[in-house]
Design a protein around this motif. Structure first.
Motif, PDB file in Angstrom:
ATOM      1  N   HIS A  64       0.849  -1.053  -0.102  1.00 56.87           N
ATOM      2  CA  HIS A  64       0.028  -0.038  -0.114  1.00 56.87           C
ATOM      3  C   HIS A  64       0.848   1.290  -0.013  1.00 56.87           C
ATOM      4  O   HIS A  64       0.233   2.367  -0.422  1.00 56.87           O
ATOM      5  CB  HIS A  64      -1.030   0.005   1.048  1.00 56.87           C
ATOM      6  CG  HIS A  64      -1.926  -1.364   1.371  1.00 56.87           C
ATOM      7  ND1 HIS A  64      -2.819  -1.244   0.369  1.00 56.87           N
ATOM      8  CD2 HIS A  64      -1.814  -2.127   2.136  1.00 56.87           C
ATOM      9  CE1 HIS A  64      -3.538  -2.377   0.696  1.00 56.87           C
ATOM     10  NE2 HIS A  64      -3.061  -2.911   1.649  1.00 56.87           N
ATOM     11  N   PHE A  65       2.191   1.235   0.412  1.00 54.51           N
ATOM     12  CA  PHE A  65       2.767   2.473   0.490  1.00 54.51           C
ATOM     13  C   PHE A  65       4.347   2.369  -0.160  1.00 54.51           C
ATOM     14  O   PHE A  65       5.085   1.088  -0.162  1.00 54.51           O
ATOM     15  CB  PHE A  65       3.005   2.633   1.876  1.00 54.51           C
ATOM     16  CG  PHE A  65       1.864   3.143   2.568  1.00 54.51           C
ATOM     17  CD1 PHE A  65       1.314   4.307   2.435  1.00 54.51           C
ATOM     18  CD2 PHE A  65       1.126   2.266   3.587  1.00 54.51           C
ATOM     19  CE1 PHE A  65       0.061   4.648   3.307  1.00 54.51           C
ATOM     20  CE2 PHE A  65      -0.140   2.505   4.068  1.00 54.51           C
ATOM     21  CZ  PHE A  65      -0.745   3.921   3.865  1.00 54.51           C
ATOM     22  N   ILE A 123      -2.185   5.743  -6.001  1.00 55.15           N
ATOM     23  CA  ILE A 123      -3.827   5.841  -6.155  1.00 55.15           C
ATOM     24  C   ILE A 123      -3.825   5.340  -7.757  1.00 55.15           C
ATOM     25  O   ILE A 123      -3.403   6.043  -8.820  1.00 55.15           O
ATOM     26  CB  ILE A 123      -4.289   7.112  -6.204  1.00 55.15           C
ATOM     27  CG1 ILE A 123      -4.025   7.847  -4.719  1.00 55.15           C
ATOM     28  CG2 ILE A 123      -5.864   7.003  -6.376  1.00 55.15           C
ATOM     29  CD1 ILE A 123      -4.735   6.889  -3.730  1.00 55.15           C
ATOM     30  N   GLY A 124      -4.163   4.053  -7.924  1.00 58.32           N
ATOM     31  CA  GLY A 124      -4.101   3.356  -9.510  1.00 58.32           C
ATOM     32  C   GLY A 124      -2.496   3.536  -9.919  1.00 58.32           C
ATOM     33  O   GLY A 124      -1.831   3.371  -9.052  1.00 58.32           O
ATOM     34  N   LYS A 125      -2.579   3.218 -11.299  1.00 52.15           N
ATOM     35  CA  LYS A 125      -1.200   3.072 -11.662  1.00 52.15           C
ATOM     36  C   LYS A 125      -0.164   4.362 -11.841  1.00 52.15           C
ATOM     37  O   LYS A 125       0.952   4.042 -11.896  1.00 52.15           O
ATOM     38  CB  LYS A 125      -1.445   2.145 -13.085  1.00 52.15           C
ATOM     39  CG  LYS A 125      -1.713   0.935 -12.910  1.00 52.15           C
ATOM     40  CD  LYS A 125      -2.006   0.294 -14.247  1.00 52.15           C
ATOM     41  CE  LYS A 125      -2.517  -1.202 -14.400  1.00 52.15           C
ATOM     42  NZ  LYS A 125      -2.597  -1.922 -15.622  1.00 52.15           N
ATOM     43  N   SER A 126      -0.946   5.411 -11.921  1.00 57.13           N
ATOM     44  CA  SER A 126      -0.219   6.447 -12.304  1.00 57.13           C
ATOM     45  C   SER A 126      -0.160   7.796 -11.468  1.00 57.13           C
ATOM     46  O   SER A 126       0.673   8.639 -11.717  1.00 57.13           O
ATOM     47  CB  SER A 126      -0.631   7.149 -13.941  1.00 57.13           C
ATOM     48  OG  SER A 126      -2.006   7.459 -13.633  1.00 57.13           O
ATOM     49  N   SER A 162       1.144  13.616  -7.094  1.00 60.12           N
ATOM     50  CA  SER A 162       1.739  13.211  -8.139  1.00 60.12           C
ATOM     51  C   SER A 162       1.075  12.582  -9.234  1.00 60.12           C
ATOM     52  O   SER A 162       0.138  11.595  -9.029  1.00 60.12           O
ATOM     53  CB  SER A 162       3.134  12.231  -7.930  1.00 60.12           C
ATOM     54  OG  SER A 162       4.046  13.038  -6.896  1.00 60.12           O
ATOM     55  N   ALA A 163       1.352  12.857 -10.503  1.00 63.58           N
ATOM     56  CA  ALA A 163       0.990  12.042 -11.839  1.00 63.58           C
ATOM     57  C   ALA A 163       1.958  11.561 -12.515  1.00 63.58           C
ATOM     58  O   ALA A 163       3.030  12.387 -12.965  1.00 63.58           O
ATOM     59  CB  ALA A 163      -0.083  13.153 -12.503  1.00 63.58           C
ATOM     60  N   LYS A 164       1.983  10.294 -12.965  1.00 67.85           N
ATOM     61  CA  LYS A 164       3.141   9.682 -13.709  1.00 67.85           C
ATOM     62  C   LYS A 164       2.942   9.348 -15.096  1.00 67.85           C
ATOM     63  O   LYS A 164       1.918   8.725 -15.131  1.00 67.85           O
ATOM     64  CB  LYS A 164       3.820   8.731 -12.619  1.00 67.85           C
ATOM     65  CG  LYS A 164       5.052   7.930 -13.216  1.00 67.85           C
ATOM     66  CD  LYS A 164       5.346   6.856 -12.367  1.00 67.85           C
ATOM     67  CE  LYS A 164       7.160   6.533 -12.671  1.00 67.85           C
ATOM     68  NZ  LYS A 164       7.399   5.415 -11.881  1.00 67.85           N
ATOM     69  N   ILE A 165       3.610   9.707 -16.112  1.00 66.95           N
ATOM     70  CA  ILE A 165       3.553   9.474 -17.206  1.00 66.95           C
ATOM     71  C   ILE A 165       4.914   8.767 -17.815  1.00 66.95           C
ATOM     72  O   ILE A 165       5.849   9.544 -18.012  1.00 66.95           O
ATOM     73  CB  ILE A 165       3.332  10.511 -18.273  1.00 66.95           C
ATOM     74  CG1 ILE A 165       1.726  11.273 -17.972  1.00 66.95           C
ATOM     75  CG2 ILE A 165       3.192  10.127 -19.763  1.00 66.95           C
ATOM     76  CD1 ILE A 165       1.623  12.497 -18.503  1.00 66.95           C
TER      77      ILE A 165
END
Length: 204
Positions: A64-65, A123-126, A162-165
């Motif tokens: 989870h972390f 949170i999700g994959k990204s 954060s948002a990952k691409i």
């Protein structure tokens, strides 16, 4: 012909292995820009903007972390002015001249090396949320009524999103920052600011 084929297969296996190692890298490097100001008060004004180099290392990952260490070299550009000249008390030597000097608008430069500990919740994959606490030494280049020139310390408590691409990660990070010199100088009231910073990092 068979030797060439085996050599080709071996080369492909090496490439796949290198790619897998890169994908599992625990390191990332990034850059942040931020700005802020003091909490509303009647004694002084302080506004700032800053630039940070971000060096991430992922210590551990659970279901989870994720737990990370963050090294942050920083340059902070502040603008400070004393509003309440009674803050400089008559007991201080040469207090009249100090009041006149400190009520002038001053530019303050801070050179900081913060070390932080970050706990991230994916949170999700990204996407992810995180909490970050950091502390580190800094050099302050201007004496004011609130803090002496020279060595001091910066403490930061932040939350972030954060948002990952692919290998790029985009961050937005509100934070609260306290700066003081732990009693090492004559003046140690310090500054308290609320800030927001934005940045981008790349997974190595």
């Amino acid at each position: 012909m068979i030797r060439k084929l085996l050599l080709y297969v071996f080369f492909l296996l090496c490439l796949f292995k290198m790619h897998a190692q890169v994908e599992q890298s625990k390191f990332a490097i990034g850059f942040n820009y931020g700005f802020g100001s003091e909490f509303n008060n009647k004694d002084y004004t302080f506004t700032n903007h800053f630039y940070k180099l971000q060096l991430y290392y992922r210590l551990k990952e659970t279901k989870h972390f994720q737990y990370e260490i963050l090294v942050q070299p920083e340059v902070n550009f502040g603008s400070h002015q004393l509003l309440n000249f009674y803050f400089v008390k008559p007991e201080e030597p040469d207090y009249i001249n100090k009041r006149a000097e400190y009520t002038q608008l001053k530019n303050v430069h801070e050179y900081v090396l913060n070390i932080g500990f970050l706990v991230r919740k994916p949170i999700g994959k990204s996407c992810s949320f995180y909490v970050l606490g950091s502390i580190g030494p800094m050099i302050n280049d201007k004496e004011t009524e609130r803090m002496s020139e020279g060595l001091a310390f910066a403490d930061v408590l932040a939350i972030g999103f954060s948002a990952k691409i692919q290998r790029l990660r985009f961050d937005i990070r509100p934070n609260i920052r306290h700066v003081s010199n732990a009693g090492l100088g004559n003046s140690n009231a310090g500054y308290n600011t609320k800030n927001i910073e934005m940045g981008i990092s790349y997974s190595l």
